[in-house]
Scaffold this active site. Sequence first.
Site, PDB file in Angstrom:
ATOM      1  N   LEU A   1      68.921  30.836  38.906  1.00 36.06           N
ATOM      2  CA  LEU A   1      68.516  29.750  39.788  1.00 36.06           C
ATOM      3  C   LEU A   1      68.571  30.184  41.248  1.00 36.06           C
ATOM      4  CD1 LEU A   1      70.254  26.629  38.202  1.00 36.06           C
ATOM      5  CD2 LEU A   1      68.073  27.711  37.607  1.00 36.06           C
TER       6      LEU A   1
ATOM      7  N   GLU B   1      80.141  27.601  20.883  1.00 39.23           N
ATOM      8  CA  GLU B   1      79.307  27.138  21.993  1.00 39.23           C
ATOM      9  C   GLU B   1      78.961  25.666  21.817  1.00 39.23           C
ATOM     10  OE1 GLU B   1      75.853  29.485  23.093  1.00 39.23           O
ATOM     11  OE2 GLU B   1      76.742  31.252  22.165  1.00 39.23           O
TER      12      GLU B   1
ATOM     13  N   HIS C   1      77.516  30.407  28.194  1.00 37.37           N
ATOM     14  CA  HIS C   1      77.286  31.857  28.109  1.00 37.37           C
ATOM     15  C   HIS C   1      78.123  32.431  26.970  1.00 37.37           C
ATOM     16  CE1 HIS C   1      76.250  35.878  29.466  1.00 37.37           C
ATOM     17  NE2 HIS C   1      77.519  36.198  29.319  1.00 37.37           N
TER      18      HIS C   1
ATOM     19  N   MET D   1      66.503  31.324  30.552  1.00 34.78           N
ATOM     20  CA  MET D   1      66.564  32.739  30.922  1.00 34.78           C
ATOM     21  C   MET D   1      66.060  32.997  32.336  1.00 34.78           C
ATOM     22  SD  MET D   1      67.929  33.565  28.150  1.00 34.78           S
ATOM     23  CE  MET D   1      68.045  35.334  28.333  1.00 34.78           C
ATOM     24  N   ARG D   2      66.589  32.217  33.281  1.00 34.94           N
ATOM     25  CA  ARG D   2      66.229  32.419  34.678  1.00 34.94           C
ATOM     26  C   ARG D   2      67.456  32.229  35.559  1.00 34.94           C
ATOM     27  NH1 ARG D   2      61.194  32.707  36.443  1.00 34.94           N
ATOM     28  NH2 ARG D   2      61.791  31.850  38.468  1.00 34.94           N
TER      29      ARG D   2
ATOM     30  N   GLU E   1      74.223  30.506  42.612  1.00 31.15           N
ATOM     31  CA  GLU E   1      73.030  31.356  42.672  1.00 31.15           C
ATOM     32  C   GLU E   1      73.264  32.773  42.163  1.00 31.15           C
ATOM     33  OE1 GLU E   1      74.474  30.775  47.014  1.00 31.15           O
ATOM     34  OE2 GLU E   1      74.367  29.627  45.155  1.00 31.15           O
TER      35      GLU E   1
ATOM     36  N   ASN F   1      71.563  25.087  21.589  1.00 29.24           N
ATOM     37  CA  ASN F   1      72.557  24.306  22.325  1.00 29.24           C
ATOM     38  C   ASN F   1      71.991  22.958  22.770  1.00 29.24           C
ATOM     39  OD1 ASN F   1      75.295  25.493  22.698  1.00 29.24           O
ATOM     40  ND2 ASN F   1      74.099  27.291  23.269  1.00 29.24           N
TER      41      ASN F   1
END
Length: 205
Positions: free
Chosen positions: A94, A175, A110, A91-92, A143, A15
């Site tokens: 926030l 996407e 997503h 891959m975290r 979050e 992306n």
Amino acid sequence: MTKRIGVLLSGRGSNFEALADSVAAGRISGAEIAIVVSNRDGAPGIDKANQRGMATKVIPSKGLEREVFDRQVVAVLKEHKVDLVCLAGYMRLLSPYFVAAFPDRILNIHPSLLPAFPGLESQRQALEYGVKFAGCTVHFVDENLDAGPIVLQAAVAVADDDTDVTLSARILAEEHRIYTEAVKIVLSGEFKIAGRRVIRTGQDA
């Protein structure tokens, strides 16, 4: 005035490349990718950004508490005067600190029609559930996991013989398309957030 985009990624950067191609081709006008950041050493997306001559930064996240790590990332983004943060396979989750640093200025893509199938392996989840349509969502980030207000979605029909691989490939094409469109909307400022709804306010609304 040129709008500055910061891209965060953890892997291949598909992306990111789509956004970079759209900026280069003028499909996202008046914008530039100011910095590409990864939390993983050896992420292919960083190599691709370097090949394009873009500024990059790797900040390994392993072993760091979420906010401690996020403060480092936010500092880099602010150093590069970023107007919009785009997560591209990042891959975290926030921290509240990160979200507060860029209010309504963080986007994520997503591979499902949220709120269905958040988290990992969304395509497999969709196939196992037996849905007839899957798709992808661009949303603002808060979050919580895959939970912010939705900017754009695209639906993809699920074929009876689809696998994770074939369905993922068709979703990925969508996407790439809608992420560019969502970035254009947000950078234009021609939208408002009403509760969970993102409402376009410009001439193209």
